[in-house]
Structure formats: C-alpha cells, structure tokens
Design a protein around this motif. Sequence first.
Motif, PDB file in Angstrom:
ATOM      1  N   UNK A   1     -27.028 -29.178  18.105  1.00 25.51           N
ATOM      2  CA  UNK A   1     -28.375 -28.811  17.669  1.00 25.51           C
ATOM      3  C   UNK A   1     -28.384 -27.467  16.926  1.00 25.51           C
ATOM      4  N   UNK A   2     -27.581 -26.519  17.439  1.00 29.90           N
ATOM      5  CA  UNK A   2     -27.523 -25.212  16.786  1.00 29.90           C
ATOM      6  C   UNK A   2     -26.935 -25.300  15.395  1.00 29.90           C
ATOM      7  N   UNK A   3     -25.879 -26.109  15.257  1.00 36.30           N
ATOM      8  CA  UNK A   3     -25.239 -26.276  13.954  1.00 36.30           C
ATOM      9  C   UNK A   3     -26.186 -26.982  12.979  1.00 36.30           C
ATOM     10  N   UNK A   4     -26.921 -27.981  13.480  1.00 35.05           N
ATOM     11  CA  UNK A   4     -27.904 -28.684  12.651  1.00 35.05           C
ATOM     12  C   UNK A   4     -28.965 -27.716  12.128  1.00 35.05           C
ATOM     13  N   UNK A   5     -29.447 -26.856  13.017  1.00 36.23           N
ATOM     14  CA  UNK A   5     -30.499 -25.909  12.635  1.00 36.23           C
ATOM     15  C   UNK A   5     -30.019 -24.943  11.552  1.00 36.23           C
ATOM     16  N   UNK A   6     -28.824 -24.401  11.732  1.00 35.32           N
ATOM     17  CA  UNK A   6     -28.299 -23.430  10.775  1.00 35.32           C
ATOM     18  C   UNK A   6     -27.867 -24.081   9.459  1.00 35.32           C
ATOM     19  N   UNK A   7     -27.554 -25.374   9.499  1.00 32.84           N
ATOM     20  CA  UNK A   7     -27.072 -26.051   8.287  1.00 32.84           C
ATOM     21  C   UNK A   7     -28.176 -26.243   7.257  1.00 32.84           C
ATOM     22  N   UNK A   8     -29.425 -26.402   7.742  1.00 35.43           N
ATOM     23  CA  UNK A   8     -30.539 -26.640   6.834  1.00 35.43           C
ATOM     24  C   UNK A   8     -30.581 -28.054   6.290  1.00 35.43           C
ATOM     25  N   UNK A   9     -29.732 -28.942   6.816  1.00 35.13           N
ATOM     26  CA  UNK A   9     -29.688 -30.328   6.344  1.00 35.13           C
ATOM     27  C   UNK A   9     -30.683 -31.189   7.114  1.00 35.13           C
ATOM     28  N   UNK A  10     -30.979 -32.356   6.561  1.00 37.46           N
ATOM     29  CA  UNK A  10     -31.763 -33.333   7.311  1.00 37.46           C
ATOM     30  C   UNK A  10     -30.860 -33.884   8.416  1.00 37.46           C
ATOM     31  N   UNK A  11     -31.414 -34.342   9.524  1.00 41.69           N
ATOM     32  CA  UNK A  11     -30.586 -34.865  10.617  1.00 41.69           C
ATOM     33  C   UNK A  11     -29.644 -35.981  10.180  1.00 41.69           C
ATOM     34  N   UNK A  12     -30.121 -36.878   9.300  1.00 44.84           N
ATOM     35  CA  UNK A  12     -29.272 -37.986   8.876  1.00 44.84           C
ATOM     36  C   UNK A  12     -28.110 -37.507   8.009  1.00 44.84           C
ATOM     37  N   UNK A  13     -28.374 -36.562   7.071  1.00 43.87           N
ATOM     38  CA  UNK A  13     -27.292 -36.001   6.251  1.00 43.87           C
ATOM     39  C   UNK A  13     -26.288 -35.257   7.126  1.00 43.87           C
ATOM     40  N   UNK A  14     -26.811 -34.474   8.065  1.00 44.03           N
ATOM     41  CA  UNK A  14     -25.944 -33.690   8.942  1.00 44.03           C
ATOM     42  C   UNK A  14     -25.033 -34.596   9.767  1.00 44.03           C
ATOM     43  N   UNK A  15     -25.608 -35.676  10.333  1.00 44.11           N
ATOM     44  CA  UNK A  15     -24.810 -36.592  11.158  1.00 44.11           C
ATOM     45  C   UNK A  15     -23.682 -37.222  10.345  1.00 44.11           C
ATOM     46  N   UNK A  16     -23.985 -37.589   9.101  1.00 43.77           N
ATOM     47  CA  UNK A  16     -22.966 -38.198   8.248  1.00 43.77           C
ATOM     48  C   UNK A  16     -21.855 -37.199   7.925  1.00 43.77           C
ATOM     49  N   UNK A  17     -22.239 -35.978   7.561  1.00 45.45           N
ATOM     50  CA  UNK A  17     -21.259 -34.952   7.201  1.00 45.45           C
ATOM     51  C   UNK A  17     -20.358 -34.624   8.387  1.00 45.45           C
ATOM     52  N   UNK A  18     -20.960 -34.491   9.574  1.00 40.92           N
ATOM     53  CA  UNK A  18     -20.165 -34.175  10.765  1.00 40.92           C
ATOM     54  C   UNK A  18     -19.167 -35.286  11.072  1.00 40.92           C
ATOM     55  N   UNK A  19     -19.601 -36.529  10.927  1.00 42.67           N
ATOM     56  CA  UNK A  19     -18.699 -37.657  11.162  1.00 42.67           C
ATOM     57  C   UNK A  19     -17.531 -37.613  10.181  1.00 42.67           C
ATOM     58  N   UNK A  20     -17.831 -37.347   8.913  1.00 36.88           N
ATOM     59  CA  UNK A  20     -16.771 -37.276   7.898  1.00 36.88           C
ATOM     60  C   UNK A  20     -15.791 -36.148   8.192  1.00 36.88           C
ATOM     61  N   UNK A  21     -16.302 -34.983   8.571  1.00 36.44           N
ATOM     62  CA  UNK A  21     -15.443 -33.841   8.864  1.00 36.44           C
ATOM     63  C   UNK A  21     -14.562 -34.089  10.093  1.00 36.44           C
ATOM     64  N   UNK A  22     -15.124 -34.764  11.090  1.00 38.69           N
ATOM     65  CA  UNK A  22     -14.329 -35.085  12.277  1.00 38.69           C
ATOM     66  C   UNK A  22     -13.216 -36.064  11.942  1.00 38.69           C
ATOM     67  N   UNK A  23     -13.548 -37.086  11.145  1.00 39.10           N
ATOM     68  CA  UNK A  23     -12.531 -38.070  10.751  1.00 39.10           C
ATOM     69  C   UNK A  23     -11.423 -37.407   9.948  1.00 39.10           C
ATOM     70  N   UNK A  24     -11.797 -36.456   9.105  1.00 42.35           N
ATOM     71  CA  UNK A  24     -10.814 -35.745   8.282  1.00 42.35           C
ATOM     72  C   UNK A  24     -10.037 -34.696   9.084  1.00 42.35           C
ATOM     73  N   UNK A  25     -10.446 -34.463  10.332  1.00 41.86           N
ATOM     74  CA  UNK A  25      -9.756 -33.494  11.174  1.00 41.86           C
ATOM     75  C   UNK A  25     -10.116 -32.050  10.875  1.00 41.86           C
ATOM     76  N   UNK A  26     -11.176 -31.822  10.115  1.00 42.94           N
ATOM     77  CA  UNK A  26     -11.558 -30.447   9.757  1.00 42.94           C
ATOM     78  C   UNK A  26     -12.374 -29.770  10.846  1.00 42.94           C
TER      79      UNK A  26
END
Length: 373
Positions: A336-361
Amino acid sequence: MYSEIRAAMIASQMDLSFRKEVIRRVSEGAVLSELMKQWESEKQPEVCGVLEKFQPEREIEKGLAEKIEFLSITDSRYPELLSQIEDAPLILYARGQIEMAHDLSFAVVGARHASFYGMEQARRFSRVLSDAGLTIVSGMALGIDQAAHEAALKGSGRTVAVLGCGVDVVYPSENESLYHRIAEQGLILSEYPFGAEPRAYHFPRRNRILSGLSLGVLVVEAHERSGSLITAYQALEQGREVFAMPGPVHHITSRGTHRLIREGAELVEAPEEILMAMAGSSHLSVNSKERRQKNFQFTEEFAAGKVIPEEQSEKEEDERHKKIVELLMKQSRDYDGLLEFSGMSPSDFARVMTELEVEGKVRKNFSGYYELG
C-alpha cells in the motif's frame, strides 16, 4: 409495503418447494401479500405452522428501531441479478448503504485459515477490482473474506458482506470492528431473522446469495472440501464466471483452487484478467453495460485486443518500472505504501509490480515489504 414485507418474511420460513411456488406465482404477476392473506384465511397448514413460532410483526418493529431495511423479492430495490437465480431469497435484511444492493459486484472468497500469500493476493485483487468500479462481495469470515473486505474499504469503500446468521449478529466475533466499518461504509445482508445464530447449514445457503449478487467469483485459496467450492459450483449453476488463483503445490489451501482449475475455472494471475473478462460479460443488461464501462478501466474493445491504450506505450511502461526501482533504492516499502508513493492507478501498479517480480528486479522479504531483487 408493510404487508409485502410481512408476507415475504412468512414465506421465507417455508420449505424449498413452497418458496419456489411463491416465486413462480409472483413472477406470473401475483401480489405476494394477497397470496399470503388468502393462505392465512384458508388456514393453510404450512402458513399456520410458521406463525406459531415466527412473529413477522416483531421483526419489522425491531428493524424500524435499529434502522434495518427489508428488501422483499417484489421490492424495486431488490438486487436484479439475485432475483434471477433459482430459490432467490424472498426477504433480505439490510444494514448500511442500501443502494449498494444494485451495484455491479464481484465476489472474492477463500479459506478461513489462509496463508500469507493468499491474504496478500486477496488484498491485491480486491483493491484493484474495487478501484476499477466493482463492489466486492464476500462472507465476512476470517482469512480471505476479511482481507477482501478490508481492501475494498481502503479502495472505493464499496463492499457487501453476506452473513450466515442474523444481520444483527457479529460472527466471527474477531471481526467486530470490520462488521461496524462495513455497516457504516458498505452493506450487510442476511436472509435470516434477527438473532439467528451461525448454524453450519446456514452457510451453504448463504453462499448462493454471494454468487447470485455477483457477476463472477474469484476463489483465492480453498481446501478440497471448502465452502468456497460450494460458492464456485453455485456460481456455475447460476451462469456466473468462476476464476481461481493457483498456489504453491505443497499448500493444502491450493488443492481446492487447483481442482477448480482442472474442472474448468479460469486461471488468473492478475486482476486485470478479471476486468477484461468481465468487460465482455453477457450477464449485463445494455444499461448496466453502459454504466460499467464508465467505471471500468478496460472496455470490450480493449478486451478484444482492438485497442492498445496510449499509456501502455513501451516508453511510459519503462518509466513506471524505473520509478518503482528508484523508490525501493531509498527504502523497502509495503504494497500500500509503495502504491501511494508511486502515483499510479492500482491496476497499473499491480501490473508493473508483477512484471518486476517476474524479471527478478524486486522481491518481497519475510516481513512482507518489497525490496530490490
């Protein structure tokens, strides 16, 4: 109105065959209160038997005193989707924001003894679906239900709890605070009379209302004999979409969801997949579809792959990835804290986080906080 509510309360106490007959007669244009008046004057045994132990007048009086609304199946405020199922409840006791009974809703259910993974995913999916315009429906149990309600309250604030006890009974007691928050911000529904205790046989019947209110059902985690599977099967019978989330193969709470997937439930890994599936749902009327498209971040054209939104460009996607990485370079943060600071919509944020996790970043540490991978 009083006579209709009274008649619906009496009829709701009858056996299944009687309730189905009532629904059939009403659907053919009969007035419920007139039917009940006729049956009472004829001293029909079923009606007389109910009135010996059930006092609808007392129920209505208590409802007025405690600001509980009653929705009979003939009431224009009765949920449209729910009215279409077989054995729809003839009466609903409602506490809270009554207009949510007509919301476009989606059910999120799962295990009471959920894993950390399950709780996190329930929050993630429910938050995104809530922010996209869907009201989250669940059963206010511990575990996945609790996580779904709490995430919805943090998002749009729109959530419906369907109880397997009286609408005035807090169950489980550990969720007392959650109960009062939902009563204030959301809606609590029950078909059971005031003071009805949470009996085991109430919950399978309750589950048909969960799915009946909803466009679809997501099962996050479930044992092989979980009540959540009952909800899923009832949803299928009602023509609703059923989604299931895969889990670790060694978790007992993955067995139920994996079974559903083997039997044809749609496997989902991201809430956007549900939004796209729901954008093309056939359960909605034209008016409902128009209303939902105003709220949803995914339209039917997007679901069909005809349109690629401008914000999905590679350049802007790279910038989103970079922003998350820069935030985590400074310190670890929770979801929740990362979502708030990111300024993204929840759906965009969820997608980006999933991509970053898959990429191992990025990865989640044992404390539940995200950090650089």
